[in-house]
Design a protein around this motif. Structure first.
Motif, PDB file in Angstrom:
ATOM      1  N   MET A  71     -20.973 -42.689 -13.276  1.00 59.25           N
ATOM      2  CA  MET A  71     -20.572 -44.089 -13.458  1.00 59.25           C
ATOM      3  C   MET A  71     -21.047 -44.936 -12.283  1.00 59.25           C
ATOM      4  N   ALA A  72     -20.863 -44.405 -11.061  1.00 57.13           N
ATOM      5  CA  ALA A  72     -21.296 -45.136  -9.868  1.00 57.13           C
ATOM      6  C   ALA A  72     -22.812 -45.322  -9.873  1.00 57.13           C
ATOM      7  N   ASP A  73     -23.543 -44.304 -10.312  1.00 59.55           N
ATOM      8  CA  ASP A  73     -24.993 -44.378 -10.374  1.00 59.55           C
ATOM      9  C   ASP A  73     -25.461 -45.438 -11.377  1.00 59.55           C
ATOM     10  N   HIS A  74     -24.613 -45.744 -12.356  1.00 63.84           N
ATOM     11  CA  HIS A  74     -24.939 -46.745 -13.373  1.00 63.84           C
ATOM     12  C   HIS A  74     -24.342 -48.120 -13.050  1.00 63.84           C
ATOM     13  N   GLY A  75     -23.935 -48.321 -11.794  1.00 61.40           N
ATOM     14  CA  GLY A  75     -23.549 -49.652 -11.346  1.00 61.40           C
ATOM     15  C   GLY A  75     -22.075 -49.978 -11.352  1.00 61.40           C
ATOM     16  N   PHE A  76     -21.224 -49.063 -11.768  1.00 59.79           N
ATOM     17  CA  PHE A  76     -19.782 -49.307 -11.738  1.00 59.79           C
ATOM     18  C   PHE A  76     -19.236 -48.933 -10.369  1.00 59.79           C
ATOM     19  N   LYS A  77     -18.351 -49.755  -9.836  1.00 51.95           N
ATOM     20  CA  LYS A  77     -17.668 -49.416  -8.593  1.00 51.95           C
ATOM     21  C   LYS A  77     -16.463 -48.556  -8.982  1.00 51.95           C
ATOM     22  N   VAL A  78     -16.406 -47.338  -8.441  1.00 53.75           N
ATOM     23  CA  VAL A  78     -15.439 -46.333  -8.878  1.00 53.75           C
ATOM     24  C   VAL A  78     -14.502 -45.951  -7.735  1.00 53.75           C
ATOM     25  N   CYS A  79     -13.214 -45.870  -8.058  1.00 48.36           N
ATOM     26  CA  CYS A  79     -12.220 -45.329  -7.128  1.00 48.36           C
ATOM     27  C   CYS A  79     -11.803 -43.967  -7.660  1.00 48.36           C
ATOM     28  N   VAL A  80     -11.835 -42.955  -6.809  1.00 47.60           N
ATOM     29  CA  VAL A  80     -11.474 -41.608  -7.237  1.00 47.60           C
ATOM     30  C   VAL A  80     -10.217 -41.130  -6.523  1.00 47.60           C
ATOM     31  N   GLY A  81      -9.464 -40.284  -7.210  1.00 46.86           N
ATOM     32  CA  GLY A  81      -8.271 -39.679  -6.638  1.00 46.86           C
ATOM     33  C   GLY A  81      -8.094 -38.271  -7.160  1.00 46.86           C
ATOM     34  N   ASN A  82      -7.317 -37.485  -6.440  1.00 47.71           N
ATOM     35  CA  ASN A  82      -7.070 -36.092  -6.810  1.00 47.71           C
ATOM     36  C   ASN A  82      -5.842 -35.597  -6.047  1.00 47.71           C
ATOM     37  N   ARG A  83      -5.189 -34.564  -6.579  1.00 46.51           N
ATOM     38  CA  ARG A  83      -4.052 -33.992  -5.843  1.00 46.51           C
ATOM     39  C   ARG A  83      -4.502 -33.440  -4.506  1.00 46.51           C
ATOM     40  N   SER A  84      -5.701 -32.892  -4.468  1.00 42.10           N
ATOM     41  CA  SER A  84      -6.235 -32.293  -3.248  1.00 42.10           C
ATOM     42  C   SER A  84      -7.114 -33.304  -2.496  1.00 42.10           C
ATOM     43  N   PRO A  85      -6.712 -33.702  -1.286  1.00 43.04           N
ATOM     44  CA  PRO A  85      -7.535 -34.641  -0.511  1.00 43.04           C
ATOM     45  C   PRO A  85      -8.945 -34.124  -0.240  1.00 43.04           C
ATOM     46  N   ALA A  86      -9.109 -32.815  -0.155  1.00 47.03           N
ATOM     47  CA  ALA A  86     -10.434 -32.251   0.115  1.00 47.03           C
ATOM     48  C   ALA A  86     -11.416 -32.590  -1.000  1.00 47.03           C
ATOM     49  N   LYS A  87     -10.954 -32.624  -2.239  1.00 46.05           N
ATOM     50  CA  LYS A  87     -11.826 -32.978  -3.373  1.00 46.05           C
ATOM     51  C   LYS A  87     -12.242 -34.447  -3.283  1.00 46.05           C
ATOM     52  N   VAL A  88     -11.320 -35.299  -2.846  1.00 45.13           N
ATOM     53  CA  VAL A  88     -11.653 -36.720  -2.673  1.00 45.13           C
ATOM     54  C   VAL A  88     -12.733 -36.845  -1.606  1.00 45.13           C
ATOM     55  N   ASP A  89     -12.533 -36.197  -0.468  1.00 47.73           N
ATOM     56  CA  ASP A  89     -13.511 -36.250   0.621  1.00 47.73           C
ATOM     57  C   ASP A  89     -14.879 -35.752   0.167  1.00 47.73           C
ATOM     58  N   LEU A  90     -14.905 -34.640  -0.559  1.00 49.65           N
ATOM     59  CA  LEU A  90     -16.160 -34.072  -1.035  1.00 49.65           C
ATOM     60  C   LEU A  90     -16.881 -35.037  -1.973  1.00 49.65           C
ATOM     61  N   THR A  91     -16.150 -35.665  -2.876  1.00 50.92           N
ATOM     62  CA  THR A  91     -16.768 -36.585  -3.835  1.00 50.92           C
ATOM     63  C   THR A  91     -17.324 -37.819  -3.129  1.00 50.92           C
ATOM     64  N   VAL A  92     -16.585 -38.343  -2.159  1.00 47.27           N
ATOM     65  CA  VAL A  92     -17.072 -39.505  -1.397  1.00 47.27           C
ATOM     66  C   VAL A  92     -18.338 -39.122  -0.618  1.00 47.27           C
ATOM     67  N   LYS A  93     -18.359 -37.943  -0.027  1.00 50.47           N
ATOM     68  CA  LYS A  93     -19.553 -37.480   0.703  1.00 50.47           C
ATOM     69  C   LYS A  93     -20.743 -37.334  -0.237  1.00 50.47           C
ATOM     70  N   ARG A  94     -20.486 -36.789  -1.438  1.00 52.04           N
ATOM     71  CA  ARG A  94     -21.571 -36.648  -2.415  1.00 52.04           C
ATOM     72  C   ARG A  94     -22.127 -38.013  -2.804  1.00 52.04           C
TER      73      ARG A  94
END
Length: 107
Positions: A41-64
């Motif tokens: 979605m972000a690659d197609h121009g949408f500004k995306v907010c992500v969340g997860n129970r595990s903060p590590a998954k959030v960090d990993l997705t933001v880094k990606r």
């Protein structure tokens, strides 16, 4: 005669979240499908907010998102923060395992 003086500058405004700062869509649940969907979605121009129970998954997705082209994706670490980062009307995609995890997510 003196030239008229320009008016004084306005006082500094308090920082408020402008609609440009808000995300188009939120995605909660960052297993393999959730991460890839958010990045797509972000690659197609949408500004995306992500969340997860595990903060590590959030960090990993933001880094990606940064590594894959500085995509417009931000992370959130609790439900109130997640909701506050979404533009109205809010659009949220929940991608969590069926059953008890869904109940825990929407409770």
């Amino acid at each position: 005669q003196r030239a008229p003086q320009p008016p004084p500058p306005p006082p500094p405004r308090k920082k408020t979240i402008m609609s440009d700062d808000l995300c188009d869509v939120g995605l909660y649940g960052l297993a393999v499908m959730g991460q890839n969907f958010a990045l797509n979605m972000a690659d197609h121009g949408f500004k995306v907010c992500v969340g997860n129970r595990s903060p590590a998954k959030v960090d990993l997705t933001v880094k990606r998102a940064k590594a894959e082209g500085d995509l417009p994706l931000i992370g959130s670490y609790d439900p109130a923060e997640f909701v506050s980062k979404l533009s109205k009307p809010r659009k949220v995609i929940i991608l969590v395992q069926a059953g008890k995890p869904v109940d825990e997510t929407i409770a």
